[in-house]
Design an enzyme around this catalytic site. Structure first.
Site, short mmCIF file in Angstrom:
data_model
loop_
_atom_site.label_atom_id
_atom_site.label_comp_id
_atom_site.label_asym_id
_atom_site.label_seq_id
_atom_site.Cartn_x
_atom_site.Cartn_y
_atom_site.Cartn_z
CG HIS A 1 -0.37 0.24 2.52
ND1 HIS A 1 -0.03 -0.76 3.40
CD2 HIS A 1 -0.04 1.39 3.15
CE1 HIS A 1 0.47 -0.24 4.49
NE2 HIS A 1 0.48 1.07 4.37
CG ASP B 1 0.15 -4.14 2.74
OD1 ASP B 1 0.45 -3.70 1.60
OD2 ASP B 1 -0.07 -3.40 3.71
N GLY C 1 3.35 6.62 7.99
CA GLY C 1 4.69 6.81 7.45
C GLY C 1 5.63 5.70 7.86
CG ASN C 2 6.55 4.36 11.85
OD1 ASN C 2 5.96 5.25 12.45
ND2 ASN C 2 7.84 4.14 12.01
CB SER C 3 3.21 1.69 6.14
OG SER C 3 2.04 1.81 6.90
CG LEU D 1 -3.51 -26.44 -2.60
CD1 LEU D 1 -2.43 -27.48 -2.86
CD2 LEU D 1 -3.99 -26.51 -1.15
N GLY D 2 -4.44 -23.91 -5.52
CA GLY D 2 -5.49 -23.96 -6.53
C GLY D 2 -6.80 -24.54 -6.04
CB VAL D 3 -8.28 -25.61 -3.13
CG1 VAL D 3 -7.56 -26.85 -3.59
CG2 VAL D 3 -7.55 -24.94 -1.97
#
Length: 420
Positions: A133, A164, A251-253, A305-307
């Site tokens: 983000h 994220d 701002g710490n993100s 995995l595709g489920v």
């Protein structure tokens, strides 16, 4: 004085002497132990302060401040364009301005700071790990500042489809042809080793203004799940997070959460808006596969995995009369036409089918705190995993080799074949 009296006086003097000696010894030992305890407290406090200082010193040169810039259009139409945006929000037609009739007339652009965040160096040649983000601005321009004040140019190399997380590539020149070659990279720790009460330090570009701000706290929770909203209107559900009371500010993100050994154990990600001292970080163990895939493939490649599944809880177990009240329940969505197992996926090749309940991945159990996705995210590309599956009331074990594939493409193929 007769002999008997003399002996009594002598015994009395000896007893008084012994008593005084014991009293003196007792007083001495009490004072000595107090001084010893005080000395131990002072030593522990001094050692912890030294560890905090050393940890911050170890990591600071690897932490970068990220500034997001954007081209803002200016015009001399008395702000009509902005006014039109407000009108349209309420369903009204906009007002035509001179700049609309001739876009090139009285129109200019200005590069303006529109956001900021933090990241940290994961390779000497300028790979930086941060939050997705932080760099989500479409057509955004990103400038990165090192701890010594030097500025570098950045491209968003890859973003994580499941978390994220994002990786930037830094360049020395504006043309982005030359990478740095001597940046200090962080040391990655193990977030699984953290316990409640473990000391941690959050470092970041607080309020996008105070670079390398460091705050001390503890791990106050693990396996947290939150719904986070970004400044650009995006909403994401994040799970398996670390909770800390180390102060995390806007701002710490993307900045590092560090242990007292100077190792990164988390990526600062979110804060609780209506509370003090509640911040969240992505465990570094979940980001290690991201770092490895970028270094190997040049982008973030996630094994899938595709489920399609539902997380089982007591209510769901009762509704479908399931034999267990935990795990991942594979179920076709007949209304949406989405199969439980995507054709061509690793799950399909391994023989998984609708109605199966996955209860373990390797030795890790799926429960209310740990989802199937949480466990798959920690695996590597082409890694073979063992799935414990309940089928028709009995446990079976299936081996699956996780591979990268285009989920949307496979899903479209499955849906088209279902309708043929």
């Amino acid at each position: 004085m007769n002999r008997k009296t003399y002996l009594l006086n002598l015994i009395l003097v000896l007893l008084i002497g012994l008593g005084s000696g014991f009293a003196g010894s007792y007083y001495f030992m009490q004072e000595f132990s107090k001084n010893l305890e005080l000395q131990e407290v002072r030593t522990v406090s001094f050692d912890e302060n030294s560890a905090v200082i050393n940890a911050i010193s170890e990591v600071s040169d690897s932490v970068v401040s990220i500034v997001a810039l954007s081209e803002i259009r200016l015009n001399n139409g008395m702000g009509i364009d902005r006014f039109n945006d407000i009108l349209r929000q309420f369903g009204f037609e906009g007002i035509e301005s001179p700049s609309m009739q001739n876009p090139s007339q009285d129109t200019e652009t200005k590069t303006q700071k529109v956001g900021g965040g933090t990241g940290f160096v994961i390779s000497k040649d300028g790979l930086v790990l941060t939050n997705k983000h932080v760099v989500s601005l479409q057509d955004g321009i990103y400038e990165v500042f090192l701890n010594n004040g030097d500025s570098l140019y950045a491209d968003v190399l890859s973003v994580d489809p499941l978390n994220d997380l994002a990786v930037l590539q830094l360049y020395v020149d504006e043309e982005k042809t030359q990478k740095p070659d001597n940046l200090k990279e962080v040391k990655l720790g193990n977030s699984k080793d953290l316990s409640l009460g473990s000391r941690v330090i959050a470092i970041g570009n607080a309020l996008s203004e105070f670079e390398n701000t460091s705050t001390l706290g503890i791990i106050s929770g693990k396996n947290r799940e939150i719904t986070a909203s970004g400044g650009n209107g995006t909403v994401a559900k994040l799970s398996n997070l670390l909770q800390t009371d180390a102060s995390i500010n806007p701002g710490n993100s993307g900045g590092p959460l560090v242990n007292l050994a100077g190792e990164v154990v988390g990526i600062n990600t979110a804060i609780a808006q209506m509370a003090n001292g509640i911040g969240f970080a992505i465990p570094i163990d979940e980001a290690k596969s991201v770092v490895e895939s970028v270094k190997e493939y040049g982008k973030i490649v996630r094994p899938l995995l595709g489920v399609r599944y539902n997380e089982i809880n007591p209510l769901l177990a009762k509704k479908f009369d399931l034999p267990v009240d935990y795990g991942a329940y594979l179920l076709n969505d007949l209304q949406a036409g989405v199969p439980a197992v995507i054709k061509g996926s690793p799950a399909f090749e391994a023989g998984l089918k609708s109605g199966d309940i996955i209860t373990k991945v390797d030795q890790d159990e799926i429960d209310k705190d740990t989802s199937l996705l949480d466990l798959i995210k920690t695996k590597k590309l082409d890694q073979e995993v063992k799935l414990q599956v309940m089928r028709d009331g009995q446990f079976i074990e299936l081996s699956v080799t996780l591979s990268a594939f285009d989920l949307q493409e496979k899903l479209s193929e499955s849906q088209s074949k279902e309708t043929e």
